[in-house]
Write an enzyme that holds these catalytic residues in place. Structure first.
Site, PDB file in Angstrom:
ATOM      1  N   THR A   1     -43.056  -3.840  46.954  1.00 26.56           N
ATOM      2  CA  THR A   1     -42.409  -5.094  47.334  1.00 26.56           C
ATOM      3  C   THR A   1     -41.689  -4.995  48.665  1.00 26.56           C
ATOM      4  O   THR A   1     -41.661  -5.964  49.444  1.00 26.56           O
ATOM      5  CB  THR A   1     -41.405  -5.505  46.234  1.00 26.56           C
ATOM      6  OG1 THR A   1     -42.113  -5.680  44.996  1.00 26.56           O
ATOM      7  CG2 THR A   1     -40.705  -6.811  46.582  1.00 26.56           C
TER       8      THR A   1
ATOM      9  N   SER B   1     -47.834  -0.450  42.933  1.00 29.61           N
ATOM     10  CA  SER B   1     -47.172   0.591  42.162  1.00 29.61           C
ATOM     11  C   SER B   1     -47.890   0.882  40.850  1.00 29.61           C
ATOM     12  O   SER B   1     -47.968   2.035  40.416  1.00 29.61           O
ATOM     13  CB  SER B   1     -45.722   0.183  41.881  1.00 29.61           C
ATOM     14  OG  SER B   1     -45.022   1.191  41.206  1.00 29.61           O
TER      15      SER B   1
ATOM     16  N   THR C   1     -41.556   0.100  42.807  1.00 27.60           N
ATOM     17  CA  THR C   1     -40.545   0.644  41.902  1.00 27.60           C
ATOM     18  C   THR C   1     -41.101   1.090  40.551  1.00 27.60           C
ATOM     19  O   THR C   1     -40.546   1.985  39.921  1.00 27.60           O
ATOM     20  CB  THR C   1     -39.424  -0.387  41.661  1.00 27.60           C
ATOM     21  OG1 THR C   1     -39.987  -1.574  41.089  1.00 27.60           O
ATOM     22  CG2 THR C   1     -38.707  -0.729  42.956  1.00 27.60           C
ATOM     23  N   ASP C   2     -42.181   0.469  40.085  1.00 30.30           N
ATOM     24  CA  ASP C   2     -42.635   0.733  38.712  1.00 30.30           C
ATOM     25  C   ASP C   2     -42.959   2.198  38.468  1.00 30.30           C
ATOM     26  O   ASP C   2     -42.699   2.725  37.381  1.00 30.30           O
ATOM     27  CB  ASP C   2     -43.849  -0.135  38.378  1.00 30.30           C
ATOM     28  CG  ASP C   2     -43.491  -1.588  38.173  1.00 30.30           C
ATOM     29  OD1 ASP C   2     -42.291  -1.887  38.024  1.00 30.30           O
ATOM     30  OD2 ASP C   2     -44.405  -2.434  38.161  1.00 30.30           O
TER      31      ASP C   2
ATOM     32  N   GLN D   1     -36.537  10.496  23.595  1.00 26.39           N
ATOM     33  CA  GLN D   1     -36.728   9.099  23.996  1.00 26.39           C
ATOM     34  C   GLN D   1     -35.474   8.522  24.639  1.00 26.39           C
ATOM     35  O   GLN D   1     -35.544   7.490  25.314  1.00 26.39           O
ATOM     36  CB  GLN D   1     -37.074   8.243  22.773  1.00 26.39           C
ATOM     37  CG  GLN D   1     -38.364   8.592  22.094  1.00 26.39           C
ATOM     38  CD  GLN D   1     -38.636   7.718  20.880  1.00 26.39           C
ATOM     39  OE1 GLN D   1     -37.991   6.688  20.681  1.00 26.39           O
ATOM     40  NE2 GLN D   1     -39.590   8.123  20.050  1.00 26.39           N
ATOM     41  N   CYS D   2     -34.328   9.146  24.413  1.00 28.43           N
ATOM     42  CA  CYS D   2     -33.061   8.605  24.892  1.00 28.43           C
ATOM     43  C   CYS D   2     -32.982   8.658  26.415  1.00 28.43           C
ATOM     44  O   CYS D   2     -33.544   9.552  27.051  1.00 28.43           O
ATOM     45  CB  CYS D   2     -31.891   9.370  24.296  1.00 28.43           C
ATOM     46  SG  CYS D   2     -31.822   9.321  22.490  1.00 28.43           S
TER      47      CYS D   2
END
Length: 363
Positions: free
Chosen positions: A33, A78, A109-110, A299-300
């Site tokens: 972007t 991205s 950013t992704d 996963q945290c």
């Protein structure tokens, strides 16, 4: 073709702004972007010509730097980032390493955290900054975050200590006034200007009225005179299994025991917990018996895997699952790609996974 850029690549375009400089920076625009501009006719966003970067971001002209730019052609969304882009970028930095004091990579950013993590492992013994940045809004938009992100990234990439050494000789992400170690960072928001978070490691710098560095946490090379080693061999035979309530044996077996998979990252609950059902542990043991590398990460967004804390984690450890400590999923994936790319020996890979190679884990 401008003088000094031998080995010109047909898939890249180089543009230049020649100034009397105290530092020299190469901007590498891969896509995203930040490099887009509204087309008044078609009413769509299109990449702008980076030879006109000073027209879009005139603030850069206030620095006494030489700022050159390189645009990948075609630019890459991205979501379409693949390891071959990382390899291309690393080769470019390798070729231009002696010519610049720092590198700023403009990226969507992704997948920025994946790319920053990958380059942190692919460049061994880094002595110069490699700073990723981007934006949530195009640089030409009225409320864009792109200008501030880019200006801060360039200033950090050019900053040196009194001995002439780079203050931040790391692969980092500069976004939302924060400088984060690349392999410690994850994207956490698709809307907020503070889109990234480093949950398990302090910020390396904050950009306010001035840039405040946390020098105690910045990694530095043992030998500033030694040229980095650039690694471009990657083995991408890695899958990710996210544990969730209701997960089925078929799904677990397909991922853990797939014939094309050499390693699997298991995203577990909390501090490394997973189901204790007999079928689950049986499949884990089956995969390890097949020679699979299985790495446990949480996963945290913050916290660490400790497979000695609860019985569920102990069972995974006893089965042969490796501990990922406080590594991000992005960092774990990049580390596996890199280690598997340099060795076919899974025992070597397992030993190296347990080491803190680029500041990716706290150990």
């Amino acid at each position: 073709m401008p003088k000094g850029f031998s080995g010109y690549r047909s898939d890249m375009k180089f543009t230049f702004d020649t100034k009397t400089e105290k530092s020299s920076i190469l901007l590498i625009y891969t896509g995203g972007t930040i490099g887009m501009k509204a087309d008044p006719v078609e009413q769509t966003l299109k990449p702008f010509d980076f030879s006109q970067i000073l027209e879009e971001v005139p603030e850069l002209g206030k620095f006494a730097y030489r700022i050159d730019s390189c645009t990948f052609d075609p630019v890459i969304d991205s979501a379409d980032i693949e390891p071959k882009l990382w390899q291309k970028t690393v080769r470019l930095i390798d070729e231009r390493y002696e010519e610049y004091d720092g590198f700023v990579i403009l990226h969507g950013t992704d997948t920025m955290a994946y790319s920053a993590s990958a380059l942190s492992f692919m460049i061994e013994g880094l002595t110069k900054p490699v700073i990723f940045t981007g934006s949530q809004l195009p640089v030409g938009a009225a409320r864009t975050d792109g200008k501030e992100n880019l200006v801060s990234a360039v200033e950090i990439a050019a900053d040196k200590d009194p001995q002439g050494h780079a203050i931040v000789p790391e692969v980092c992400i500069c976004f939302g006034n924060s400088l984060m170690r690349g392999n410690r960072t994850s994207k956490v928001s698709s809307e907020n200007f503070r889109a990234f978070r480093s949950g398990n490691f302090p910020l390396l710098a904050e950009a306010g009225i001035s840039i405040r560095y946390d020098r105690a946490n910045i990694r530095r090379p043992d030998d500033w005179s030694r040229r980095p080693v650039f690694h471009t061999e990657l083995d991408t035979r890695v899958s990710i299994l996210k544990i969730h309530p209701g997960i089925t044996p078929q799904v677990v077996r397909n991922i853990l025991c797939g014939p094309e998979t050499r390693a699997v990252i298991i995203e577990t609950y909390g501090s490394g917990n997973a189901p204790t059902k007999e079928w689950f542990l049986d499949i884990i043991e089956e995969g390890i018996a097949m020679g699979k590398i299985i790495l446990n990460v949480t996963q945290c967004l913050a916290g660490s895997v400790d497979m000695g804390l609860y019985a569920t984690g102990k069972k995974l450890r006893d089965a042969g699952v490796l501990c990922g400590y406080d590594c991000t999923t992005e960092g774990a994936l990049a580390k596996l790609f890199y280690l598997m790319g340099i060795s076919e020996d899974n025992a070597f890979v397992a030993r190296e996974l347990d080491k803190n190679l680029r500041g990716e884990i706290t150990k």
